[in-house]
Design a protein around this motif. Structure first.
Motif, PDB file in Angstrom:
ATOM      1  N   PRO A  38      -5.182  -4.117  -9.172  1.00  0.00           N
ATOM      2  CA  PRO A  38      -4.344  -2.692  -9.343  1.00  0.00           C
ATOM      3  C   PRO A  38      -4.461  -1.929 -10.205  1.00  0.00           C
ATOM      4  N   TRP A  39      -4.280  -0.138 -10.138  1.00  0.00           N
ATOM      5  CA  TRP A  39      -4.484   0.642 -10.608  1.00  0.00           C
ATOM      6  C   TRP A  39      -3.496   1.454 -10.858  1.00  0.00           C
ATOM      7  N   VAL A  40      -2.834   2.147 -12.404  1.00  0.00           N
ATOM      8  CA  VAL A  40      -1.899   2.805 -11.679  1.00  0.00           C
ATOM      9  C   VAL A  40      -2.123   4.419 -12.703  1.00  0.00           C
ATOM     10  N   ARG A  84      -0.449  19.457 -19.265  1.00  0.00           N
ATOM     11  CA  ARG A  84       0.029  17.570 -18.683  1.00  0.00           C
ATOM     12  C   ARG A  84      -0.600  17.131 -19.392  1.00  0.00           C
ATOM     13  N   SER A  85      -0.728  15.561 -19.245  1.00  0.00           N
ATOM     14  CA  SER A  85      -1.424  14.256 -20.127  1.00  0.00           C
ATOM     15  C   SER A  85      -1.688  13.406 -19.361  1.00  0.00           C
ATOM     16  N   THR A  86      -2.847  12.584 -19.087  1.00  0.00           N
ATOM     17  CA  THR A  86      -3.068  11.189 -18.294  1.00  0.00           C
ATOM     18  C   THR A  86      -3.312  10.436 -18.367  1.00  0.00           C
ATOM     19  N   PHE A  87      -3.084   9.301 -18.064  1.00  0.00           N
ATOM     20  CA  PHE A  87      -4.262   8.146 -18.078  1.00  0.00           C
ATOM     21  C   PHE A  87      -3.900   7.245 -17.387  1.00  0.00           C
ATOM     22  N   ASP A  88      -5.159   6.369 -17.469  1.00  0.00           N
ATOM     23  CA  ASP A  88      -4.607   4.281 -16.017  1.00  0.00           C
ATOM     24  C   ASP A  88      -4.401   3.843 -17.293  1.00  0.00           C
ATOM     25  N   VAL A  89      -3.968   3.182 -16.176  1.00  0.00           N
ATOM     26  CA  VAL A  89      -3.208   1.747 -16.458  1.00  0.00           C
ATOM     27  C   VAL A  89      -4.008   0.533 -15.768  1.00  0.00           C
ATOM     28  N   LYS A  90      -5.150  -0.090 -16.170  1.00  0.00           N
ATOM     29  CA  LYS A  90      -5.353  -1.764 -15.379  1.00  0.00           C
ATOM     30  C   LYS A  90      -4.626  -2.644 -15.701  1.00  0.00           C
ATOM     31  N   MET A  91      -3.686  -3.067 -14.203  1.00  0.00           N
ATOM     32  CA  MET A  91      -2.696  -4.095 -14.506  1.00  0.00           C
ATOM     33  C   MET A  91      -3.753  -5.070 -14.109  1.00  0.00           C
ATOM     34  N   ALA A  92      -4.187  -6.491 -15.008  1.00  0.00           N
ATOM     35  CA  ALA A  92      -4.698  -6.964 -14.619  1.00  0.00           C
ATOM     36  C   ALA A  92      -4.232  -8.350 -14.119  1.00  0.00           C
ATOM     37  N   LYS A  93      -3.137  -8.644 -14.887  1.00  0.00           N
ATOM     38  CA  LYS A  93      -1.925  -9.716 -14.689  1.00  0.00           C
ATOM     39  C   LYS A  93      -0.878  -9.637 -13.640  1.00  0.00           C
ATOM     40  N   PRO A  94      -0.645 -10.095 -12.493  1.00  0.00           N
ATOM     41  CA  PRO A  94       0.120  -9.721 -12.456  1.00  0.00           C
ATOM     42  C   PRO A  94       1.879  -9.425 -12.584  1.00  0.00           C
ATOM     43  N   ASN A 143      17.518   7.598 -32.574  1.00  0.00           N
ATOM     44  CA  ASN A 143      16.735   6.880 -31.513  1.00  0.00           C
ATOM     45  C   ASN A 143      15.976   6.997 -30.603  1.00  0.00           C
ATOM     46  N   ALA A 144      15.054   7.687 -29.721  1.00  0.00           N
ATOM     47  CA  ALA A 144      15.288   7.393 -28.648  1.00  0.00           C
ATOM     48  C   ALA A 144      14.444   6.878 -28.214  1.00  0.00           C
ATOM     49  N   ARG A 145      14.431   6.244 -26.436  1.00  0.00           N
ATOM     50  CA  ARG A 145      13.395   5.735 -25.388  1.00  0.00           C
ATOM     51  C   ARG A 145      12.541   6.315 -24.366  1.00  0.00           C
ATOM     52  N   LEU A 146      11.640   6.793 -24.305  1.00  0.00           N
ATOM     53  CA  LEU A 146      11.125   7.219 -23.058  1.00  0.00           C
ATOM     54  C   LEU A 146      10.614   5.800 -21.966  1.00  0.00           C
ATOM     55  N   GLU A 147      10.746   5.858 -21.024  1.00  0.00           N
ATOM     56  CA  GLU A 147       9.872   4.385 -20.667  1.00  0.00           C
ATOM     57  C   GLU A 147       9.794   5.396 -18.136  1.00  0.00           C
ATOM     58  N   THR A 148       8.524   3.971 -18.341  1.00  0.00           N
ATOM     59  CA  THR A 148       8.745   3.895 -16.815  1.00  0.00           C
ATOM     60  C   THR A 148       8.300   2.451 -16.868  1.00  0.00           C
ATOM     61  N   PHE A 149       8.477   2.291 -15.744  1.00  0.00           N
ATOM     62  CA  PHE A 149       7.482   0.290 -14.837  1.00  0.00           C
ATOM     63  C   PHE A 149       7.073   0.621 -13.744  1.00  0.00           C
ATOM     64  N   VAL A 150       6.271  -0.357 -13.623  1.00  0.00           N
ATOM     65  CA  VAL A 150       4.966  -0.175 -12.915  1.00  0.00           C
ATOM     66  C   VAL A 150       4.427  -1.852 -12.385  1.00  0.00           C
ATOM     67  N   SER A 151       4.616  -2.413 -11.060  1.00  0.00           N
ATOM     68  CA  SER A 151       4.036  -3.710 -11.099  1.00  0.00           C
ATOM     69  C   SER A 151       3.107  -3.728  -9.993  1.00  0.00           C
ATOM     70  N   ALA A 152       2.378  -4.885 -10.564  1.00  0.00           N
ATOM     71  CA  ALA A 152       0.950  -5.269  -9.758  1.00  0.00           C
ATOM     72  C   ALA A 152       1.151  -6.574  -9.077  1.00  0.00           C
ATOM     73  N   ASN A 153       2.086  -6.000  -7.597  1.00  0.00           N
ATOM     74  CA  ASN A 153       1.735  -7.245  -6.776  1.00  0.00           C
ATOM     75  C   ASN A 153       2.985  -8.121  -6.282  1.00  0.00           C
ATOM     76  N   SER A 154       3.568  -8.240  -7.579  1.00  0.00           N
ATOM     77  CA  SER A 154       4.632  -8.773  -7.919  1.00  0.00           C
ATOM     78  C   SER A 154       5.401  -8.186  -9.165  1.00  0.00           C
ATOM     79  N   THR A 155       7.147  -8.416  -9.147  1.00  0.00           N
ATOM     80  CA  THR A 155       8.164  -8.375 -10.249  1.00  0.00           C
ATOM     81  C   THR A 155       8.468  -9.133 -11.578  1.00  0.00           C
ATOM     82  N   ASP A 156       8.677  -8.856 -12.604  1.00  0.00           N
ATOM     83  CA  ASP A 156       9.307 -10.029 -13.029  1.00  0.00           C
ATOM     84  C   ASP A 156       9.991  -8.736 -14.636  1.00  0.00           C
ATOM     85  N   GLU A 157      10.834  -9.794 -14.921  1.00  0.00           N
ATOM     86  CA  GLU A 157      11.238  -9.513 -15.712  1.00  0.00           C
ATOM     87  C   GLU A 157      11.134  -9.959 -17.496  1.00  0.00           C
TER      88      GLU A 157
END
Length: 272
Positions: A38-40, A84-94, A143-157
């Motif tokens: 999985p990649w995004v 815009r900027s772009t980048f990839d994220v390799k999600m090696a672990k679920p 204090n400012a926080r900007l986020e997004t979340f992605v999951s690989a094959n399963s979700t956890d918290e």
């Protein structure tokens, strides 16, 4: 460069969703990836239209990716273009990954021979560059926080474990497991404690095609929780800020608090 830094600071400080407001955002190609490897890909920009590529790129300095085990994951194939900027994220672990940009800044104003001077920067630079005995010195720490979340094959918290600083989202309903027409519950914390009566805004993308904002606005309860029904599938921008803006007074400049804390995130809602 100075203009870009100012826009980033304003966007991360929770600029209102007015027609002329500029917002910083990060949008992943998918929030839930089921694949052997999985990649995004993530787009990051500051724009006038929500999720529109119409202004300047979001600088990648300071953006980090947190893996389910707490390790930092490098940005792959990072690139910054004109809009815009772009980048990839390799999600090696679920599991669930957090992609975040956290900033802490000081805004100051003071007078020199009756002329107002204005300054914005880090806490360290503030101590060096702004006179401690400046005339009519006024400061706001953000204090400012900007986020997004992605999951690989399963979700956890695991990535939602709070740091205890600023506004943070600790979801009851996982942001990568939301469906159109269903209710979701989130909890907001302010410095590790329930953020009671906090204003919450949820805006779907595609505003330029709808012609209306389509915003959901509510306040958290005493436990810092909010429950809402998601009307349709798509990408949404979450916004919250503390304290609430002071009422405008005619003929007076807006009153800035001594401290301002903001939170923004992009989440994806899937079809039923």
């Amino acid at each position: 460069m100075k203009l870009t830094k100012t826009l980033i600071a304003l966007a991360l400080a929770g600029a209102a969703f007015g027609a002329q407001a500029h917002r910083a955002w990060m949008v992943p190609s998918s929030s839930l990836v089921e694949a052997k490897e999985p990649w995004v890909t993530v787009d990051a920009a500051i724009s006038e239209g929500l999720f529109d590529i119409d202004h300047v790129p979001l600088k990648l300095d300071g953006i980090f990716v947190l893996a389910p085990d707490g390790a930092r994951v490098p940005l792959e194939n990072a690139s910054t273009g004109r809009l815009r900027s772009t980048f990839d994220v390799k999600m090696a672990k679920p599991g669930t990954y957090k992609i975040a940009l956290v900033s802490q800044n000081v805004t100051a104003s003071w007078k020199v021979n009756g002329e107002v001077k204005r300054w914005r920067g880090s806490e360290e630079a503030f101590a060096k560059e702004v006179p401690a005995n400046a005339d009519e010195l006024k400061t706001t720490r953000t204090n400012a926080r900007l986020e997004t979340f992605v999951s690989a094959n399963s979700t956890d918290e695991a990535v939602f474990k709070p740091t205890g600083t600023g506004l943070e989202l600790v979801p009851v309903t996982h942001p990568n497991d939301m469906r159109a027409g269903e209710k979701a519950t989130w909890r907001f914390l302010l410095d590790g404690k329930p953020a009671a009566n906090l204003g919450f805004s949820l805006v779907p993308g595609g505003v330029r095609y709808r012609g209306t904002l389509g915003e959901i606005r509510q306040n958290t309860d005493a436990k810092g929780e909010i429950t809402f029904t998601i009307p349709a599938a798509g990408m949404y921008m979450v916004n919250a800020s503390w304290p609430a803006a002071a009422p405008a007074v005619a003929g007076q400049a807006p009153q800035m608090p001594a401290r301002r804390v903001t939170y923004a995130a992009t989440v994806e809602v899937l079809p039923q």
